[in-house]
Scaffold this active site. Structure first.
Site, PDB file in Angstrom:
ATOM      1  N   ASP A   1       0.866  -1.182   0.000  1.00 35.13           N
ATOM      2  CA  ASP A   1       0.000   0.000   0.000  1.00 35.13           C
ATOM      3  C   ASP A   1       0.899   1.226   0.000  1.00 35.13           C
ATOM      4  O   ASP A   1       1.790   1.337   0.842  1.00 35.13           O
ATOM      5  CB  ASP A   1      -0.901   0.002   1.238  1.00 35.13           C
ATOM      6  CG  ASP A   1      -1.730   1.265   1.372  1.00 35.13           C
ATOM      7  OD1 ASP A   1      -2.635   1.457   0.545  1.00 35.13           O
ATOM      8  OD2 ASP A   1      -1.471   2.043   2.313  1.00 35.13           O
TER       9      ASP A   1
ATOM     10  N   ASP B   1       1.384   5.232   0.457  1.00 35.34           N
ATOM     11  CA  ASP B   1       0.805   6.431   1.063  1.00 35.34           C
ATOM     12  C   ASP B   1       1.702   7.621   0.712  1.00 35.34           C
ATOM     13  O   ASP B   1       2.418   8.154   1.553  1.00 35.34           O
ATOM     14  CB  ASP B   1       0.692   6.276   2.579  1.00 35.34           C
ATOM     15  CG  ASP B   1      -0.430   5.349   2.988  1.00 35.34           C
ATOM     16  OD1 ASP B   1      -0.691   4.396   2.242  1.00 35.34           O
ATOM     17  OD2 ASP B   1      -1.029   5.574   4.042  1.00 35.34           O
TER      18      ASP B   1
ATOM     19  N   GLU C   1       2.127  11.220   0.229  1.00 35.01           N
ATOM     20  CA  GLU C   1       1.421  12.444   0.620  1.00 35.01           C
ATOM     21  C   GLU C   1       2.320  13.662   0.394  1.00 35.01           C
ATOM     22  O   GLU C   1       3.200  13.924   1.189  1.00 35.01           O
ATOM     23  CB  GLU C   1       0.994  12.364   2.080  1.00 35.01           C
ATOM     24  CG  GLU C   1       0.059  11.193   2.344  1.00 35.01           C
ATOM     25  CD  GLU C   1      -0.511  11.223   3.753  1.00 35.01           C
ATOM     26  OE1 GLU C   1      -0.359  12.262   4.443  1.00 35.01           O
ATOM     27  OE2 GLU C   1      -1.111  10.234   4.151  1.00 35.01           O
TER      28      GLU C   1
ATOM     29  N   TYR D   1     -11.304  12.634   5.425  1.00 33.31           N
ATOM     30  CA  TYR D   1     -11.363  13.193   6.775  1.00 33.31           C
ATOM     31  C   TYR D   1     -10.357  14.333   6.865  1.00 33.31           C
ATOM     32  O   TYR D   1      -9.760  14.711   5.852  1.00 33.31           O
ATOM     33  CB  TYR D   1     -11.102  12.127   7.840  1.00 33.31           C
ATOM     34  CG  TYR D   1     -10.083  11.070   7.476  1.00 33.31           C
ATOM     35  CD1 TYR D   1      -8.731  11.364   7.363  1.00 33.31           C
ATOM     36  CD2 TYR D   1     -10.474   9.748   7.235  1.00 33.31           C
ATOM     37  CE1 TYR D   1      -7.797  10.397   7.041  1.00 33.31           C
ATOM     38  CE2 TYR D   1      -9.552   8.773   6.904  1.00 33.31           C
ATOM     39  CZ  TYR D   1      -8.212   9.102   6.807  1.00 33.31           C
ATOM     40  OH  TYR D   1      -7.283   8.139   6.471  1.00 33.31           O
TER      41      TYR D   1
END
Length: 440
Positions: A196, A198, A200, A276
């Site tokens: 996975d 991530d 950012e 979120y």
């Protein structure tokens, strides 16, 4: 650009909010089919606050999940996945060196001094043995460790080197010994079932020292393609084994528009939308607001972000070419708190504040649920909060979490994701609520 939410859909979701038990029994025998992806993050550092894979098992969370993401793996300046014991760089001790006693072990068996795999990695392997449907995935990057993503994605040579190193370390399990008995060739094999990412955020918007290039969006696609190629090549050598490839992606629509979503979708199993952090500690004087509301509220006073919501984020991804079945909705297990908040007409919502809560600007669900105050569920907008006359906390209650899960079913989405498991209570109430929502 954004279509309005169907009134019929909102009505159907409201009608489905019926009373249900707070918890459900664990289903360790794998006899019940799980509907949709149920992804949740297990953080590397949570073991230092008393959380463990055993608690994931005993709370019933594990039986209700399809994928557990272990966060995080880091990227070296040389452009490789690596393990280390250095603050801010890596924690091999927590990953696979830390001995686990019988009381904290998933199967009640203590680690022996001479076994080559200990720590959370060994506990994840035990967790999978008790929950045959559960897949475990290593998450690479995150907010703090995305510094070199642009570099490792920049050229074909860099991509091949990086991907190969991650597969060698985490999928083949060739863990370094780092001066200890733990580790060695193949010691971590079988722990992880996929990767996975991530990152950012590609193209900018993360930490100021992250490497950034104008072509990050295109290179993101190429990096995913290289992961898919190498993972599939390894799958071909292991009959019946297909390795997962997923990514966590931003709620910021500017960043979304940098991605080649139709092309990325060809390579990934699904994307986890971080729907979120829409409002929070960076707005200390308020106005108080939802951090993860499902639907747009016309009364939202947030100016340029007016109308921002999880539904808007989902529709933006779908409009840009991400297939619905590869779209997984993120749900938070924490909330933000303000103090000095007047009641106003809506029990503290959309009001000014004197600052963030002295309890801490951010708390997990398991702490917020026990704070003083009255809980307010706004099912029309899919948001919830707690207010005690001066403190206002935005967080997802189990009832709102279940509503979001039902939303994914109505929309034909891939499922739900939770950051993170240690924010839930000991009964696994949030995960149980999502399970209920996905089954109805």
């Amino acid at each position: 650009m954004f279509r309005r939410t169907s009134t019929l859909l909102a009505t159907a979701l409201l009608a489905s909010l019926v009373a249900v038990p707070a918890t459900a029994h664990a289903d360790d025998d794998g006899s019940r089919r799980l509907t949709g992806q149920r992804v949740a993050y297990f953080t590397q550092w949570s073991v230092y606050s008393g959380f463990s894979a055993k608690k994931v098992q005993d709370s019933g969370q594990a039986a209700k999940l399809t994928v557990l993401n272990y966060a995080f793996g880091n990227i070296s300046p040389e452009g490789t996945c690596f393990e280390a014991n250095q603050a801010g760089e890596g924690d091999a001790w927590a990953d696979y060196q830390r001995p686990i006693g019988a009381a904290d072990s998933v199967d009640g068996v203590a680690d022996t001094w001479d076994q080559p795999l200990k720590g959370s990695f060994n506990q994840l392997r035990k967790l999978k043995a008790k929950n045959p449907r559960l897949k475990t995935v290593i998450s690479i990057g995150g907010w703090s460790w995305s510094k070199y993503f642009s570099d490792v994605a920049a050229t074909d040579e860099a991509r091949k080197k990086f991907v190969s190193s991650c597969i060698d370390l985490y999928i083949k399990g060739n863990l370094p010994q780092l001066g200890s008995l733990e580790g060695g060739p193949g010691t971590g094999a079988g722990v992880f079932d996929g990767i996975d990412l991530d990152w950012e955020h590609p193209g900018g918007g993360g930490l100021p020292d992250n490497a950034v290039r104008p072509e990050d969006g295109r290179n993101y696609t190429l990096l995913m393609a290289e992961f898919r190629r190498q993972l599939d090549a390894l799958s071909g050598k292991k009959r019946g084994q297909r390795y997962l490839l997923t990514a966590a992606v931003a709620a910021n629509t500017t960043i979304v528009d940098r991605l080649e979503l139709p092309k990325i979708a060809r390579h990934v199993d699904f994307l986890n939308l971080m729907a979120y952090d829409l409002h929070g500690a960076w707005e200390p004087q308020g106005p108080t607001n939802h951090q993860a509301n499902l639907y747009t509220d016309k009364a939202d006073p947030s100016g340029i972000n007016n109308g921002y919501s999880a539904d808007r984020i989902v529709r933006h991804y779908l409009d840009r070419g991400l297939p619905a079945h590869k779209t997984v909705l993120g749900v938070p297990s924490w909330g933000y708190g303000w103090t000095g908040v007047p009641a106003g007409p809506r029990n503290g919502l959309y009001q000014p504040a004197t600052g963030m809560s002295p309890r801490g600007s951010q708390l997990p669900y398991k702490a917020i649920k026990d704070l003083p105050g009255t809980v307010h569920n706004d099912f029309r907008h899919g948001g919830s909060w707690k207010y005690d006359g001066t403190e206002f906390w935005t967080f997802d209650t189990p009832e709102v979490a279940a509503q979001k899960a039902r939303y994914t079913r109505h929309k034909g989405l891939g499922g739900v994701m939770v950051w993170s498991l240690d924010g839930d209570d000991e009964q696994g109430s949030l995960i149980a609520a999502l399970d209920r929502g996905l089954r109805r």
